[in-house]
Design an enzyme around this catalytic site. Structure first.
Site, PDB file in Angstrom:
ATOM      1  N   GLN A  24       1.217  -1.324   0.139  1.00  0.00           N
ATOM      2  CA  GLN A  24       0.497  -0.283   0.124  1.00  0.00           C
ATOM      3  C   GLN A  24       1.135   1.531   0.026  1.00  0.00           C
ATOM      4  OE1 GLN A  24      -3.722  -0.341   0.962  1.00  0.00           O
ATOM      5  NE2 GLN A  24      -4.330   1.953   0.381  1.00  0.00           N
ATOM      6  N   PHE A  25       1.744   1.561  -1.377  1.00  0.00           N
ATOM      7  CA  PHE A  25       2.627   2.477  -1.322  1.00  0.00           C
ATOM      8  C   PHE A  25       1.574   3.618  -0.790  1.00  0.00           C
ATOM      9  CE2 PHE A  25       0.525   3.456  -5.680  1.00  0.00           C
ATOM     10  CZ  PHE A  25       0.316   5.190  -5.385  1.00  0.00           C
ATOM     11  N   THR A  26       0.293   3.744  -0.744  1.00  0.00           N
ATOM     12  CA  THR A  26      -0.923   5.446  -0.602  1.00  0.00           C
ATOM     13  C   THR A  26       0.076   5.805   0.601  1.00  0.00           C
ATOM     14  OG1 THR A  26      -2.507   3.465  -0.603  1.00  0.00           O
ATOM     15  CG2 THR A  26      -1.849   5.120  -2.918  1.00  0.00           C
TER      16      THR A  26
END
Length: 146
Positions: free
Chosen positions: A79-81
């Protein structure tokens, strides 16, 4: 490194309409890798995820047991966000997120070290558009950061 850790009754991740990871009781881990992360952060986070006492004891409702102690499952989703910075403008900046190749390498090391625990570990697909279904237990949701 940031991990949103959720105690779940069940969780699954779907890509292109196909379930690629599914667990029962355990933890759903949404994992963000920063551009400064190293193996030291991975090791600390693995230990925390496996050892945090987030599950009630049979005798009372106090959180006395870890996912390891209950033999729970883990679903790990990249989940790079989690490193999105919304402090300026109307569009998030992801400057603190690790570059995809570096992030994938560290994410895979994180998953590999979790698998060494002998718990069932399922994953999403790194870099894919995923749908995650979570049946929270509690709900219990914590943000871990190192």
């Amino acid at each position: 490194m940031r991990v949103v850790i959720q105690r779940v009754k069940s969780s699954q991740v779907t890509v292109n309409g196909e379930i690629i990871g599914k667990i029962g009781r355990g933890l759903n881990l949404l994992v963000g890798i920063a551009n400064t992360d190293t193996d030291a952060e991975i090791d600390w986070m693995v230990r925390k995820c496996l050892e945090l006492r987030l599950f009630p004891d049979e005798k009372d409702d106090r959180w006395q047991k870890s996912v390891q102690e209950i033999g729970g499952d883990l679903l790990v989703v990249s989940q790079f966000t989690l490193y999105g910075d919304c402090s300026k403008g109307r569009r998030p900046s992801f400057d603190r997120s690790a570059a995809p190749q570096s992030a994938e390498d560290l994410y895979n090391r994180f998953v590999s070290k979790l698998r060494a625990s002998s718990l069932q570990v399922e994953t999403g697909q790194f870099g894919a558009m995923m749908q995650v279904t979570i049946e929270n237990d509690g709900p219990v949701t914590l943000l871990l950061e190192k």
